[in-house]
Design a protein around this motif. Structure first.
Motif, mmCIF file in Angstrom:
data_model
loop_
_atom_site.group_PDB
_atom_site.id
_atom_site.type_symbol
_atom_site.label_atom_id
_atom_site.label_comp_id
_atom_site.label_asym_id
_atom_site.label_seq_id
_atom_site.Cartn_x
_atom_site.Cartn_y
_atom_site.Cartn_z
ATOM 1 N N VAL A 210 -1.902 -6.998 7.858
ATOM 2 C CA VAL A 210 -0.980 -5.906 7.528
ATOM 3 C C VAL A 210 -0.298 -5.445 8.811
ATOM 4 C CG1 VAL A 210 -0.707 -3.675 6.395
ATOM 5 C CG2 VAL A 210 -2.605 -5.175 5.719
ATOM 6 N N LEU B 117 4.838 -3.621 6.003
ATOM 7 C CA LEU B 117 5.112 -2.322 5.402
ATOM 8 C C LEU B 117 6.371 -1.718 6.013
ATOM 9 C CD1 LEU B 117 1.493 -0.861 5.208
ATOM 10 C CD2 LEU B 117 2.670 -2.459 3.683
ATOM 11 N N ILE C 275 1.298 3.533 11.054
ATOM 12 C CA ILE C 275 0.773 2.772 9.922
ATOM 13 C C ILE C 275 -0.660 3.172 9.570
ATOM 14 C CG2 ILE C 275 -0.089 0.845 11.338
ATOM 15 C CD1 ILE C 275 0.827 -1.034 9.100
ATOM 16 N N VAL D 188 0.630 4.331 2.158
ATOM 17 C CA VAL D 188 0.928 2.996 1.642
ATOM 18 C C VAL D 188 -0.049 1.954 2.175
ATOM 19 C CG1 VAL D 188 2.576 2.377 3.470
ATOM 20 C CG2 VAL D 188 2.826 1.387 1.188
ATOM 21 N N THR E 139 -1.777 -0.732 -0.255
ATOM 22 C CA THR E 139 -1.560 -2.152 -0.002
ATOM 23 C C THR E 139 -2.862 -2.941 0.046
ATOM 24 O OG1 THR E 139 0.474 -1.651 1.225
ATOM 25 C CG2 THR E 139 -0.557 -3.792 1.642
#
Length: 256
Positions: A186, A227, A235, A240, A244
């Motif tokens: 990610v 993202l 982050i 989110v 995710t």
């Protein structure tokens, strides 16, 4: 927890399948903000603080991702968990990656957030900041709100050890290619990790090498998420992030 000479601080939130959550450099568990409790809605989150960070006192040992990965594996054993999912952000992502490399039997699924596998994967300006990090840099932390949040941290020692660690070159590409735990990468779309490096990372894990086919049967078991609207520095606490990673963590293990 007494692991490898450390008294490692950890918190347990929620119940269910265990997920070890590893923070980034300098800060501790608090950097994830509400994401700790969000993750804990569906699983047992074991949030840790690494050597010299947060509530975990430093010991007379250099900092390295390998040693801290050994600490994570020892904590999993201490908690009498056969295996656990492991998710790490930034410095914690490197530690999580080394945990699965050094202790593959301890890791169920792996989530690496905003971390690479080679030092040159970071942008040059990030590496330049690492090159300047030393004990005197830690003096500036005395004016930071973090000094009140973590009054027992020796900022000079922490920044000195982190600087020594972050200046060392490394390339874990061969080890990454050998990972067998299902892995999710990610990143933010404006991350500190170069976009080319992100693609190479996913490729090493078997992703992005072919069309998945209309039924998706040819896709890799590993996943990649970029993202939007985030940076390396936002982050970790972004809602989110949990949205995710949760489907990946919840999914049944792929058939071998």
């Amino acid at each position: 927890a007494p692991v490898n000479g450390l008294k490692m601080y950890y918190e347990i939130h929620g119940s269910g399948a265990p997920l070890v959550l590893i923070h980034g450099g300098v800060v501790g568990i608090s950097m994830f903000g509400p994401n700790v409790e969000a993750l804990a809605k569906t699983r047992q989150v074991i949030a840790v603080e690494l050597q010299g960070h947060g509530h975990t006192a430093d010991i007379d040992r250099p900092m390295s991702c390998e040693a801290m990965a050994d600490d994570i594996a020892a904590l999993i054993q201490y908690l009498k968990l056969k295996r656990a999912d492991v998710m790490g952000y930034s410095l914690g992502g490197y530690v999580a990656l080394q945990t699965v490399i050094r202790h593959p039997q301890a890791v169920h699924k792996l989530v690496v957030v905003s971390a690479g596998f080679r030092r040159s994967g970071m942008y040059p300006e990030v590496l330049a900041a690492f090159d300047k990090m030393n004990a005197s840099t830690g003096d500036q932390m005395k004016q930071s709100p973090l000094s009140k949040m973590y009054p027992n941290v020796n900022w000079q020692v922490l920044f000195g050890k982190l600087g020594d660690m972050l200046r060392k070159d490394y390339d874990w590409s061969k080890e990454v290619a050998a990972i067998r735990s299902p892995t999710m990468l990610v990143f933010a779309d404006a991350d500190a990790v170069r976009l080319q490096h992100i693609a190479e990372f996913y490729n090493l894990l078997g992703g992005g090498q072919r069309d998945a086919g209309q039924d998706g049967s040819q896709r890799s078991v590993n996943e990649l998420a970029i993202l939007p609207g985030l940076t390396h520095y936002t982050i970790d606490a972004a809602p989110v992030l949990v949205e995710t990673v949760t489907p990946f963590l919840d999914a049944a293990m792929p058939q071998k």
